[in-house]
Design a protein around this motif. Structure first.
Motif, mmCIF file in Angstrom:
data_model
loop_
_atom_site.group_PDB
_atom_site.id
_atom_site.type_symbol
_atom_site.label_atom_id
_atom_site.label_comp_id
_atom_site.label_asym_id
_atom_site.label_seq_id
_atom_site.Cartn_x
_atom_site.Cartn_y
_atom_site.Cartn_z
ATOM 1 N N HIS A 120 0.846 -1.189 0.000
ATOM 2 C CA HIS A 120 0.000 0.000 0.000
ATOM 3 C C HIS A 120 0.883 1.240 0.000
ATOM 4 O O HIS A 120 1.824 1.342 0.779
ATOM 5 N N GLU A 168 3.757 0.202 2.589
ATOM 6 C CA GLU A 168 3.341 -0.634 3.713
ATOM 7 C C GLU A 168 2.945 -2.018 3.217
ATOM 8 O O GLU A 168 2.280 -2.143 2.176
ATOM 9 N N GLY A 169 3.373 -3.036 3.939
ATOM 10 C CA GLY A 169 3.054 -4.393 3.545
ATOM 11 C C GLY A 169 2.872 -5.298 4.750
ATOM 12 O O GLY A 169 3.030 -4.882 5.905
ATOM 13 N N ARG A 170 2.556 -6.549 4.472
ATOM 14 C CA ARG A 170 2.359 -7.557 5.510
ATOM 15 C C ARG A 170 3.087 -8.821 5.090
ATOM 16 O O ARG A 170 3.020 -9.232 3.921
ATOM 17 N N ARG A 187 4.330 -12.959 6.572
ATOM 18 C CA ARG A 187 4.284 -13.998 7.594
ATOM 19 C C ARG A 187 5.630 -14.681 7.612
ATOM 20 O O ARG A 187 6.183 -15.049 6.556
ATOM 21 N N ASP A 219 6.133 -3.624 12.656
ATOM 22 C CA ASP A 219 5.135 -3.619 13.732
ATOM 23 C C ASP A 219 5.150 -2.301 14.507
ATOM 24 O O ASP A 219 5.021 -2.264 15.735
ATOM 25 N N HIS A 231 3.502 -9.956 10.422
ATOM 26 C CA HIS A 231 4.106 -8.669 10.764
ATOM 27 C C HIS A 231 3.732 -7.618 9.724
ATOM 28 O O HIS A 231 3.574 -7.924 8.541
ATOM 29 N N THR A 232 3.597 -6.396 10.198
ATOM 30 C CA THR A 232 3.449 -5.268 9.285
ATOM 31 C C THR A 232 4.825 -4.637 9.091
ATOM 32 O O THR A 232 5.627 -4.551 10.022
ATOM 33 N N ARG A 244 6.890 -1.274 7.116
ATOM 34 C CA ARG A 244 6.726 0.029 6.473
ATOM 35 C C ARG A 244 8.094 0.580 6.106
ATOM 36 O O ARG A 244 9.022 0.560 6.927
ATOM 37 N N ARG A 297 -1.809 -6.858 0.790
ATOM 38 C CA ARG A 297 -1.399 -5.535 1.260
ATOM 39 C C ARG A 297 -2.399 -4.978 2.272
ATOM 40 O O ARG A 297 -3.590 -5.295 2.231
ATOM 41 N N PRO A 298 -1.926 -4.107 3.159
ATOM 42 C CA PRO A 298 -2.833 -3.463 4.111
ATOM 43 C C PRO A 298 -3.852 -2.591 3.383
ATOM 44 O O PRO A 298 -3.597 -2.080 2.286
#
Length: 358
Positions: free
Chosen positions: A33, A55-57, A59, A79, A104-105, A107, A135-136
């Motif tokens: 994002h 921004e991403g996520r 695992r 995070d 985890h997030t 950025r 993506r967030p």
């Protein structure tokens, strides 16, 4: 070393740039994002403005940040905490390892302004055994900040007003500028479309008279003449804050410049009014335009806003900047991080009272 907070200062070793794997798509655009002005070049996203963030996520137990940037500095946040500051990383994948196994997030944010260079981000990659997740979601609010070095966050982390070029680069952090702080207070995505040294019609000390801020406003890539950012349709800010005028008036008109004090003021008001009309045409009648006035240009901004409201535009507002309590201890007497915090608090309070149609 002039880096704020407990973040580690890291120079990453060059390595081959990888392409981020993305669920349901290809390239980084599918899995991150961003609200910034970026150009999708397939395997990378390109950009120039300060404060651009991704921004991403993921695992897993580690995340790689894929970059190709010889000029800018970045913060990497996992995070919500800054885990590394990357100084002119070049072509690299910087790894953050040793995370708790789970979701985890992450950025990435561009700290400083490098208008002479194009930055490229290749996305986030997961450590072996992990995965890049969807993506967030975008935030429901969007704010655009237009300005000069004061909006960039020029030297705001410096402990001295006297800075050489290297100190300035290392101590500029758009992520703790008043714009970024205000947006976070309001839960908004944001753009910081700011360019140090440029004015509405006249630049600092009359320099580079063939260009002004308006030359570059439409661009995504500032060092590409004629470039025009193609809005993907997702950038529809309901608030635009304009803080331009310091460079126009902070230095006296020199003998070789084509201005008198009176003609400069008139040209500034005319260009300012035209710029607000451009924003209104671009974003429509529902967007609130906030024009910031300070010092020698405050009266001119107030006059322009008065003319527009008198003509029936009820969503343009004048905001007189109150710098009471500022210490101006950033590089070359710019706002310090303390000043940006004060300014953000005052601007946020003003904006909360406006009937903005978020």
């Amino acid at each position: 070393m002039l880096v704020a907070s407990a973040a580690a200062l890291v120079l990453t070793a060059p390595s081959a740039v990888a392409t981020a794997a993305a669920p349901g798509g290809h390239g980084p655009a599918a899995s991150v994002h961003t609200a910034g002005r970026v150009k999708d070049a397939g395997d990378v996203l390109q950009y120039s403005w300060p404060g651009v963030y991704f921004e991403g996520r993921i695992r897993g137990t580690g995340v790689g940040v894929v970059l190709d940037d010889p000029a800018a500095d970045y913060d990497v946040q996992v995070d919500g905490s800054t885990v590394a500051t990357l100084v002119t990383p070049g072509r690299t994948t910087h790894w953050v390892d040793g995370l708790r196994d789970g979701v985890h997030t992450v950025r990435l944010v561009k700290r400083n302004d490098t208008p002479w260079s194009t930055s490229a981000f290749g996305g986030f990659v997961a450590a072996p055994g992990g995965a890049v997740l969807a993506r967030p979601a975008a935030r429901g609010r969007q704010i655009e900040f237009v300005g000069d070095s004061l909006t960039v966050g020029y030297g705001n982390l410096s402990t001295s007003r006297d800075c050489d070029g290297e100190q300035l680069k290392r101590t500029t952090d758009a992520d703790v500028s008043y714009g970024a702080l205000t947006a976070r207070e309001l839960g908004a995505d944001y753009q910081i479309n700011a360019y140090s040294g440029l004015g509405m019609v006249r630049n600092y000390n009359g320099g580079s008279p063939d260009v002004t801020y308006r030359t570059f406003y439409d661009r995504a890539l500032l060092n590409v003449p004629g470039d025009v950012w193609q809005n993907p349709g997702t950038w529809r800010p309901r608030l635009v804050v304009v803080h331009l005028g310091t460079n126009d008036f902070s230095t006296p008109v020199g003998p070789g410049e084509p201005w008198t004090d009176e003609s400069l003021a008139a040209a500034y008001r005319s260009a300012y009014g035209g710029f607000l009309h451009k924003l209104r045409a671009r974003y429509g009648p529902g967007t609130t335009l906030v024009a910031v006035g300070a010092g020698p240009f405050a009266g001119h901004v107030q006059q322009v806003v008065g003319e527009l409201t008198g003509a029936g535009d009820r969503r343009v507002r004048y905001w007189p900047l109150d710098d009471t309590g500022f210490d101006h201890t950033g590089c070359h007497w710019h706002y310090s991080a303390h000043d940006h915090r004060l300014l953000a608090d005052r601007l946020t309070a003003f904006l909360r009272d406006l009937p903005i149609r978020w």
